[in-house]
Design a protein around this motif. Sequence first.
Motif, PDB file in Angstrom:
ATOM      1  N   ASP A  69     -43.747 -75.142 -18.987  1.00 43.63           N
ATOM      2  CA  ASP A  69     -42.288 -75.046 -18.873  1.00 43.63           C
ATOM      3  C   ASP A  69     -41.850 -75.787 -17.609  1.00 43.63           C
ATOM      4  O   ASP A  69     -42.195 -76.942 -17.420  1.00 43.63           O
ATOM      5  N   GLU A  70     -41.126 -75.095 -16.716  1.00 40.06           N
ATOM      6  CA  GLU A  70     -40.653 -75.755 -15.506  1.00 40.06           C
ATOM      7  C   GLU A  70     -41.624 -75.602 -14.342  1.00 40.06           C
ATOM      8  O   GLU A  70     -41.381 -76.122 -13.247  1.00 40.06           O
ATOM      9  N   TRP A  88     -44.507 -66.081 -21.288  1.00 43.14           N
ATOM     10  CA  TRP A  88     -45.632 -66.938 -21.626  1.00 43.14           C
ATOM     11  C   TRP A  88     -46.666 -66.226 -22.490  1.00 43.14           C
ATOM     12  O   TRP A  88     -47.762 -66.730 -22.688  1.00 43.14           O
ATOM     13  N   ASP A 115     -48.034 -77.179 -21.506  1.00 42.68           N
ATOM     14  CA  ASP A 115     -47.298 -78.258 -22.166  1.00 42.68           C
ATOM     15  C   ASP A 115     -48.090 -79.566 -22.063  1.00 42.68           C
ATOM     16  O   ASP A 115     -48.199 -80.316 -23.028  1.00 42.68           O
TER      17      ASP A 115
END
Length: 305
Positions: free
Chosen positions: A172-173, A232, A257
Amino acid sequence: MAVYLDVIWLLNFCFDYLLLALTGILLKKSVKKRRLATGALVASFYVLFLFVPSLTFMTQPLMKLLYSVLIVYLTFGFTRFRSFFQCWLLFYFVTFMIGGGMMGAHYFFQQDMTVVNGAIATKSTGFGDPVSWTFVLIGFPLVWFFSKKRVENLETTRIHFDQLASVTIRIDEVSISAKGLIDSGNQLQDPLSGCPVMILDMTVHEANFSPAFIKKAKNITEFQEEGEGERWEHRLRIVPFRAVGQDHQFLCAVKPDEVMISLEGRSFIIKKVLVGLSFHSISGEKDYTCILHPKMLTGHKATAS
């Protein structure tokens, strides 16, 4: 003063044999004992040059240089000039390393100053401090063994750092930066998806994950049970593996990712990979904080970084 030339020659023969043997070990060359003995025998003859007046010209620097070339040639042979030159230089390096270690140890234990009537006095013979035979016979093998181990450890460290890569894991980020060791012995794969599994040291990177995620990851057999939701949670996987002396072990892993690996000016971006979470330190010195699967560097297009 009586000089026992045969004893001095025998001592030099043994030392020269060990020096040539250590040179061969550092060169990773398999040298026959017969060739080592021949080289040591020729090298030990140098003692005679010091006691025969007609051969004193052999003590000149140029003759010493040529004589050392002969010793290396008889011991290791000649294939290419470059390899022979490297072998010759390493022989000198080993000789100076052992000799310097011996002299350093001698002066470390030597006490050159005494106090006489309240004044400091130094002792000197004018020709340097004599080194006892007992010290040489005991100290030389110890310095030889110590030097061999230190060089091997340095070589191992160099190999490890040659296999280290910069790793960035993106979930994610969140971006996790780590130093990764490329381990050819790591063949761990997810049996369902076939994805290679890298190992992340959670004792270093645990702060990048939420406490709820850590709790679920540590309790592998319970993380699918109902309870507090975690963003998550859908990324968690269980990977079975075998360790030496242990069967039916399970490793909790997370699906990132992407993982970017930077090595030798090239970058690899891997999306089909799992990150195994190890809650035990994987490197005592923290030289690296993740272990990479070798397949992560194959079958992927590399770009210049």
